[in-house]
Design a protein around this motif. Sequence first.
Motif, PDB file in Angstrom:
ATOM      1  N   PHE A 109       0.828  -1.209   0.000  1.00  0.00           N
ATOM      2  CA  PHE A 109       0.000   0.000   0.000  1.00  0.00           C
ATOM      3  C   PHE A 109       0.865   1.264   0.000  1.00  0.00           C
ATOM      4  N   LEU A 110       1.912   1.263   0.812  1.00  0.00           N
ATOM      5  CA  LEU A 110       2.775   2.441   0.904  1.00  0.00           C
ATOM      6  C   LEU A 110       3.528   2.708  -0.396  1.00  0.00           C
ATOM      7  N   MET A 111       3.776   1.663  -1.181  1.00  0.00           N
ATOM      8  CA  MET A 111       4.418   1.879  -2.489  1.00  0.00           C
ATOM      9  C   MET A 111       3.580   2.806  -3.360  1.00  0.00           C
ATOM     10  N   GLY A 112       2.265   2.689  -3.248  1.00  0.00           N
ATOM     11  CA  GLY A 112       1.391   3.532  -4.040  1.00  0.00           C
ATOM     12  C   GLY A 112       1.402   4.988  -3.637  1.00  0.00           C
ATOM     13  N   LEU A 113       1.997   5.309  -2.494  1.00  0.00           N
ATOM     14  CA  LEU A 113       2.064   6.685  -2.011  1.00  0.00           C
ATOM     15  C   LEU A 113       3.426   7.324  -2.230  1.00  0.00           C
ATOM     16  N   LEU A 114       4.364   6.575  -2.807  1.00  0.00           N
ATOM     17  CA  LEU A 114       5.742   7.061  -2.921  1.00  0.00           C
ATOM     18  C   LEU A 114       5.884   8.227  -3.899  1.00  0.00           C
ATOM     19  N   PRO A 115       6.705   9.221  -3.549  1.00  0.00           N
ATOM     20  CA  PRO A 115       7.111  10.226  -4.543  1.00  0.00           C
ATOM     21  C   PRO A 115       8.104   9.600  -5.513  1.00  0.00           C
ATOM     22  N   THR A 116       8.243  10.160  -6.694  1.00  0.00           N
ATOM     23  CA  THR A 116       9.144   9.617  -7.706  1.00  0.00           C
ATOM     24  C   THR A 116      10.486  10.348  -7.683  1.00  0.00           C
ATOM     25  N   TYR A 117      11.382   9.911  -8.569  1.00  0.00           N
ATOM     26  CA  TYR A 117      12.706  10.528  -8.664  1.00  0.00           C
ATOM     27  C   TYR A 117      12.591  12.012  -9.003  1.00  0.00           C
ATOM     28  N   ALA A 118      11.632  12.372  -9.828  1.00  0.00           N
ATOM     29  CA  ALA A 118      11.455  13.781 -10.198  1.00  0.00           C
ATOM     30  C   ALA A 118      11.051  14.636  -9.005  1.00  0.00           C
ATOM     31  N   ASP A 119      10.456  14.009  -7.989  1.00  0.00           N
ATOM     32  CA  ASP A 119       9.981  14.740  -6.811  1.00  0.00           C
ATOM     33  C   ASP A 119      11.075  14.913  -5.759  1.00  0.00           C
ATOM     34  N   ILE A 120      11.785  13.842  -5.432  1.00  0.00           N
ATOM     35  CA  ILE A 120      12.734  13.907  -4.312  1.00  0.00           C
ATOM     36  C   ILE A 120      14.109  13.349  -4.657  1.00  0.00           C
ATOM     37  N   GLY A 121      14.355  13.063  -5.923  1.00  0.00           N
ATOM     38  CA  GLY A 121      15.680  12.603  -6.315  1.00  0.00           C
ATOM     39  C   GLY A 121      15.990  11.200  -5.855  1.00  0.00           C
ATOM     40  N   VAL A 122      17.213  10.989  -5.394  1.00  0.00           N
ATOM     41  CA  VAL A 122      17.704   9.652  -5.087  1.00  0.00           C
ATOM     42  C   VAL A 122      16.947   8.980  -3.947  1.00  0.00           C
ATOM     43  N   TRP A 123      16.271   9.779  -3.098  1.00  0.00           N
ATOM     44  CA  TRP A 123      15.504   9.188  -2.009  1.00  0.00           C
ATOM     45  C   TRP A 123      14.338   8.335  -2.522  1.00  0.00           C
ATOM     46  N   ALA A 124      13.849   8.623  -3.710  1.00  0.00           N
ATOM     47  CA  ALA A 124      12.732   7.850  -4.264  1.00  0.00           C
ATOM     48  C   ALA A 124      13.110   6.374  -4.474  1.00  0.00           C
ATOM     49  N   PRO A 125      14.198   6.061  -5.200  1.00  0.00           N
ATOM     50  CA  PRO A 125      14.551   4.649  -5.334  1.00  0.00           C
ATOM     51  C   PRO A 125      14.972   4.010  -4.017  1.00  0.00           C
ATOM     52  N   ILE A 126      15.540   4.798  -3.101  1.00  0.00           N
ATOM     53  CA  ILE A 126      15.913   4.250  -1.786  1.00  0.00           C
ATOM     54  C   ILE A 126      14.659   3.815  -1.028  1.00  0.00           C
ATOM     55  N   MET A 127      13.642   4.669  -1.019  1.00  0.00           N
ATOM     56  CA  MET A 127      12.398   4.331  -0.324  1.00  0.00           C
ATOM     57  C   MET A 127      11.683   3.160  -0.995  1.00  0.00           C
ATOM     58  N   LEU A 128      11.715   3.143  -2.316  1.00  0.00           N
ATOM     59  CA  LEU A 128      11.113   2.033  -3.043  1.00  0.00           C
ATOM     60  C   LEU A 128      11.812   0.720  -2.697  1.00  0.00           C
ATOM     61  N   THR A 129      13.131   0.764  -2.640  1.00  0.00           N
ATOM     62  CA  THR A 129      13.899  -0.437  -2.307  1.00  0.00           C
ATOM     63  C   THR A 129      13.596  -0.913  -0.890  1.00  0.00           C
ATOM     64  N   PHE A 130      13.466   0.025   0.054  1.00  0.00           N
ATOM     65  CA  PHE A 130      13.158  -0.348   1.440  1.00  0.00           C
ATOM     66  C   PHE A 130      11.790  -1.016   1.529  1.00  0.00           C
ATOM     67  N   LEU A 131      10.782  -0.439   0.877  1.00  0.00           N
ATOM     68  CA  LEU A 131       9.448  -1.036   0.917  1.00  0.00           C
ATOM     69  C   LEU A 131       9.426  -2.378   0.198  1.00  0.00           C
ATOM     70  N   ARG A 132      10.208  -2.474  -0.849  1.00  0.00           N
ATOM     71  CA  ARG A 132      10.312  -3.755  -1.561  1.00  0.00           C
ATOM     72  C   ARG A 132      10.913  -4.820  -0.640  1.00  0.00           C
ATOM     73  N   PHE A 133      11.898  -4.422   0.163  1.00  0.00           N
ATOM     74  CA  PHE A 133      12.505  -5.341   1.130  1.00  0.00           C
ATOM     75  C   PHE A 133      11.454  -5.799   2.148  1.00  0.00           C
ATOM     76  N   CYS A 134      10.668  -4.865   2.678  1.00  0.00           N
ATOM     77  CA  CYS A 134       9.638  -5.203   3.669  1.00  0.00           C
ATOM     78  C   CYS A 134       8.561  -6.093   3.058  1.00  0.00           C
ATOM     79  N   GLN A 135       8.199  -5.805   1.819  1.00  0.00           N
ATOM     80  CA  GLN A 135       7.210  -6.625   1.130  1.00  0.00           C
ATOM     81  C   GLN A 135       7.703  -8.072   1.013  1.00  0.00           C
ATOM     82  N   GLY A 136       8.960  -8.221   0.626  1.00  0.00           N
ATOM     83  CA  GLY A 136       9.533  -9.554   0.510  1.00  0.00           C
ATOM     84  C   GLY A 136       9.618 -10.273   1.845  1.00  0.00           C
ATOM     85  N   LEU A 137       9.862  -9.513   2.913  1.00  0.00           N
ATOM     86  CA  LEU A 137       9.932 -10.106   4.255  1.00  0.00           C
ATOM     87  C   LEU A 137       8.596 -10.748   4.616  1.00  0.00           C
TER      88      LEU A 137
END
Length: 439
Positions: A109-137
Amino acid sequence: MTDVPSTGHPTETAAARTVPRKLTAATIVGNTIEFYDFTIYGTLTALVFGRLFFPTSDPLAGTLLAFGTFAVGFVSRPLGGVLFGHLGDRLGRKPTLTWSLGVMGTATFLMGLLPTYADIGVWAPIMLTFLRFCQGLGIGGEWGGAVSLMVESAPPSRRGWYGSLVQTGSGFGIILSSLTLTTLLATLGTGELLAWGWRIPFLVSVVLVGVGLVVRMQIQESPEFREVKAGERVERAPVWQTVRQHPRTIALAIGLYVAIAAFGFVIGVFVISYTVQELGLSRELAVTANLVNGVFYVVGILVAGALSDRIGRRRTYLLCGLLLIPAPFLYFALLDTRSIPLVLAGSVFVGLVSGLPYGVQAALFCELFPARLRYSGISLGFQVATVLGGALAPTVASLLFAAARHSWAISAYIAGLAVLMVLCTLAVRPYSETKGTTA
C-alpha cells in the motif's frame, strides 16, 4: 519409484474428509495477494519504473536497475521465511499468517504513495527499495504458513488436491493483476499512467489485505500442530534444528523449485519487457497474454494436484520436470513469430506447463519434513529457490538476450534448471520413508 504419503493419520473420519471453507479461503487469499503484489510490481518494473525511479539515458540500464530493485524483494524472502518459520513452528500457523499478511500488505500500500525521482531525487529509489525489502519479508513467511496450515488440515488421501487449492492463489493473483493493468492501459494514456495511474494497483490492494485479515482471524490452528503442541514437542529453535537435522532435504527442496521460479518470473516479468521492447508488440497484448497465462496456470495447478493424489507426488513432479525441459524453447519460438494468435497460444501452453509442477509442490514439500519443523523447512527450501531462480531470472534473461540477441540462450538457461529439477526429484524421499514418522 515408491511414493508413500508422509502422514501420521492413516485413517480418515467422515468429518476429516473436507477442509472448512473459511480455512480454504484464508489460505488462498494470502497467496492471491502475494502474487498480485509481485505481478503488479514486476509488470510495472518492466513498463514504467525504469523511467519513474531510475531515469537514465540508456533504456537498458534503466530497466536493469529497476529489475535489480525487483530482486531486492526476493533477497528478503529467505529472511522472512526464517523469521516467520521460527514463529510458525513455535507459536502456530494461524497467528503467524496474520502477521505476515499485515507486513506484506502495508508495504504494498505504501508503495502507491511514494514520490518519484522527479519529486525527491535519489531518495525515491531508496524508499522504493526499502518497501520492496519489507514486502519480501512478509511474503517470505506467507507461503510456508498457508501451505502448512492447509495440508496439515486436509485428509491424507486428498492432500495433493487441497495443497493445489492454496497454489491457485498464485494464478488468481496473476489474473487479478492482469485485469487491473489491462483496465489501466485501456483507459489511461502513457502520460496519465506515468503521472498517477501506476499508483492505483498498489492502493487498491488494501482491500484484498483487509478481507484476508478478517478471514484469517476466524480460522482454527491445524490439527497436526495442535498435536505437536499438546505433546510438548515444540522446538525452541526450529530453524536451527531444521538446518542441522535436514540439510540434504533442504538442498533438494531448493533444486526442486528453482526452475519453476525462474521460468515463472521470466514469463511474468522479463517477457513483458521483451514483448514490448524487442518484438514491438503492444503493452496491451503483453498484459493480455499474461492474463491468459494466469487462467491456464490455475487449470494446470488443479489437474496436477488431483493427479498426485492418484499416482503419487514424485511421479507427478517428475513428469512435470521432464515436460519443462523443452517448454521454454517452444514458448519463445511462438513469441518470436510476432503473430498475435501464436503469442496467445504460447501463453495457454506455458500457463499449463508452469502450473502443473506448482500444483504438486505444496503437498510434496510438506511431506519432506516433520510437523514440528515443517513451516521452517518448506519456507527455507521454497524461499532460497525463489531467490536463486525468481530474483535473478529477469536480470539473467536480460543479460543473456543482450549477449546472444536471441531467445535460445534464455531457453537453454531454463532447460538446464529443469534438468536439475528432474535429478532432485529422483533423489528426494518423503519423511516417512527416511524416519517412519512425521512427528
